[in-house]
Every structure is written in C-alpha cells, then in structure tokens.
Design an enzyme around this catalytic site. Sequence first.
Site, mmCIF file in Angstrom:
data_model
loop_
_atom_site.group_PDB
_atom_site.id
_atom_site.type_symbol
_atom_site.label_atom_id
_atom_site.label_comp_id
_atom_site.label_asym_id
_atom_site.label_seq_id
_atom_site.Cartn_x
_atom_site.Cartn_y
_atom_site.Cartn_z
ATOM 1 N N HIS A 278 -6.234 -0.427 -6.096
ATOM 2 C CA HIS A 278 -5.668 -1.573 -5.987
ATOM 3 C C HIS A 278 -5.861 -2.142 -4.350
ATOM 4 O O HIS A 278 -5.375 -1.591 -3.987
ATOM 5 C CB HIS A 278 -4.310 -2.373 -5.708
ATOM 6 C CG HIS A 278 -3.487 -1.942 -7.097
ATOM 7 N ND1 HIS A 278 -4.136 -2.927 -7.965
ATOM 8 C CD2 HIS A 278 -2.973 -1.262 -8.066
ATOM 9 C CE1 HIS A 278 -2.977 -2.085 -9.294
ATOM 10 N NE2 HIS A 278 -2.660 -1.359 -8.594
ATOM 11 N N ASP B 247 -8.158 -3.862 -9.401
ATOM 12 C CA ASP B 247 -8.499 -5.273 -9.195
ATOM 13 C C ASP B 247 -8.476 -5.376 -7.412
ATOM 14 O O ASP B 247 -8.311 -4.385 -6.595
ATOM 15 C CB ASP B 247 -7.339 -6.035 -9.227
ATOM 16 C CG ASP B 247 -5.606 -5.398 -9.162
ATOM 17 O OD1 ASP B 247 -5.891 -4.685 -7.953
ATOM 18 O OD2 ASP B 247 -4.600 -5.499 -9.373
ATOM 19 N N GLU C 225 3.238 7.442 -7.906
ATOM 20 C CA GLU C 225 3.573 7.301 -6.952
ATOM 21 C C GLU C 225 4.700 7.896 -6.437
ATOM 22 O O GLU C 225 5.219 7.305 -5.987
ATOM 23 C CB GLU C 225 3.792 5.594 -7.197
ATOM 24 C CG GLU C 225 3.233 4.699 -7.261
ATOM 25 C CD GLU C 225 3.435 2.901 -7.221
ATOM 26 O OE1 GLU C 225 4.026 3.022 -6.767
ATOM 27 O OE2 GLU C 225 2.253 2.057 -7.805
ATOM 28 N N ASN D 267 -0.651 9.478 -11.055
ATOM 29 C CA ASN D 267 -0.880 8.449 -10.563
ATOM 30 C C ASN D 267 -0.721 7.706 -9.277
ATOM 31 O O ASN D 267 0.526 8.150 -9.474
ATOM 32 C CB ASN D 267 -0.976 7.342 -11.828
ATOM 33 C CG ASN D 267 -1.787 5.972 -11.363
ATOM 34 O OD1 ASN D 267 -3.228 5.542 -11.992
ATOM 35 N ND2 ASN D 267 -0.814 4.610 -12.386
ATOM 36 N N GLU E 115 -6.068 1.148 -12.441
ATOM 37 C CA GLU E 115 -4.751 -0.224 -12.185
ATOM 38 C C GLU E 115 -6.229 -1.070 -11.002
ATOM 39 O O GLU E 115 -5.364 -2.116 -10.866
ATOM 40 C CB GLU E 115 -4.340 -0.190 -11.543
ATOM 41 C CG GLU E 115 -3.384 0.700 -12.045
ATOM 42 C CD GLU E 115 -1.996 0.949 -11.718
ATOM 43 O OE1 GLU E 115 -0.909 -0.243 -11.272
ATOM 44 O OE2 GLU E 115 -1.018 1.787 -12.116
#
Length: 352
Positions: free
Chosen positions: A242, A273, A165, A206, A271
């Site tokens: 996300h 979801d 990030e 990432n 990651e």
Amino acid sequence: MSMPKPRSLSRHLIALSAAVCVAAGLAATPATAEPRPRTLGELAKKHHKYFGSATDNPEFTDAAYLKLLGSEFGQTTPGNAMKWYATEPEPGVFDFTAGDEVMAFAKDHHQKVRGHTLVWHSQLPAWLTERTWTAEELRPVLKKHIQTVARHYKGKVIHWDVVNEAFNEDGTYRESVFYKTLGPGYIADALRWAHEADPHAKLYLNDYNVDGINAKSDAYYELIKQLKADGVPIEGFGLQGHLALQYGYPAGIKENIQRFADLGVDVAVTELDIRMELPATPSKLATQATWYADYVKACLDVKRCVGVTIWDYTDKYSWIPGVFPKEGAALPYDENLQPKPAYHAIRKVLGG
C-alpha cells in the site's frame, strides 16, 4: 511416370501453398500457433507467476465489474469475506456464505484464490474484543477458529495469510488481544494449526510498510528465520504494497524480496495499490504508472516471488477514500472501469 504416393502428394501441396504465400508477401501461420496473451493474468503466467485482483461481495451485483474481474485476472483474494467477523460472527457459529460466493466465482473463472486472513487484530467480532480472556480460554478459541476456517477451504486456496500485521513500525510486536494474552508464541501455534487443517496450502505472514529493508521487515526476517529453524511450517511472506506518491517510492524492494526468498520462503505482493493526493493529474498518473511497473518488475526479477495481487482493480471500489480523506485514484482502472496509464505500464513490464 509414377504418381507420388498420397502422403508425398500432401507434402508437395503444403510446400506449394507455402511458396505461394511467400511469393504473395504473406506469412504462413502454423495451425497450432498459440494466440498472443491478452490479459494481465495470461501475461503473468508466461513468467510462471499470477497476476490477480482482490474483490468484495457487494461488488457482485455489478455485471460490468465482474466481467473484467473474471477475464483479466488469474487470481483473486476475498477482501473481507474470510475475516473473523464474517466467518465466526458469534462464538462457535460459523458462516461461510460470503467466502463461498467468492470461491464459486473464482472456480467458474479458473482463478487461483489466496485465503485472507485467519488471525488479525482488526475486524474482529464484538464477542471476541469486548471481554477479557485468560490464555487458557483464548487458546482453544483461536485454534478452533483457524482450523474450522482452514478446513472449510481445504484444497481450494493456494495460500493463507495466517497472521496479518503482527508488528509495529519499529519492529516490536503489535499489542493485539492474541499477543497480550498468549505471547509471541501465538504466531507459531497459528501456523502449526493451519498446517494441520490444510497441509497443502502455503502459509504466509503478511504486512504493510515492509516493501523495503527497514525495522519492520527486519523483524519479519528474524522471525521467519527463527520459525524455520524451529521447524514451524512458514512458507511465504506477503508484502501488502500500500504505497502513496507523497511519501516516495520505497528503496530496495527487489533486494528485500530476494533476502526473504534466500531464507527459503516464497514472497507474494498481496495488496498492491498506489494512492495519491487528489485531484489526480497527468503527472501524478504517470508517476503512479512507473511505480506499478517498477514494483511488478521487482517481483518478476526474483524467482520465488510468485505473484502480484492488486487490492481491487478499479477506483470505483477502492478502500482508500474511505480511510484517507482527499486521497485515492490508487488502482489501474478508473471509476468507469477504463484502464489508466498504470494498467498499460503493468502490461508492458509483463511483456504485453
């Protein structure tokens, strides 16, 4: 009349047996036939990719949870156990207890592990954030942290999210303590130091909201292109994935994955979801299932997309409700560890 030789007789008997099976309407099954893949991990492997789930140490007291984690998935990521606050809680004092617990579980269940994360602006220990640093002070601290952690897990992780990030939504650099103190060059330094410590792990940048082509993913595209031109060991880009139903499905995910692959780096969905505003309804769950299938298919369609990790597999342990009030139901299994439509959609797109 001479009798057939033993080997010939054996062939005659096999042929006769097959004929009897055919006459009876039964299919003869070779003794060496492989069983049909049953798990998401096995199905993904048929595509030369992995399908995994993140996990966290408090969940290791839940036997039913662990049974599914160890059987259904071919890869895992420690959600918190390798972050700075956990691995170096005091200056120069390292603690790998939590990370080692996840590693031991993964080894016992023949799972690949992604290391997450060496450098991040969040979840830092107070000793790092509650003082002012000069570049001369912070640089050796950063190098020591990266190399101590990477060396501890040398040969045990397939990837490292080296810097996590690093950009804002508009493509400018995030004003982390590392950027403010060391400048943008801290990213290249972090990659070089990680490579020195573990030359076999593939090194990633990432981030979230980089699924499609936008200002943030453009910033990473230009950075990775420059890092490669400078000979910096950057080998992968992680799309966190996300998503939220209320904001719409990002356009151009496959095209975005492909353009990073064309730079000569691997891409991983790290990651994934897909949350929704609660309560969950059959309609929302159906849309969620379609999104999961579409995202996984985007990865399958690009050779250098190496795998997909969901950010834990069950709503029972999702991070979403604690961060986004009145949102949740983001994962392929519900709070009772039962598969949801999303699970079946993922299976189908993987060929199950």
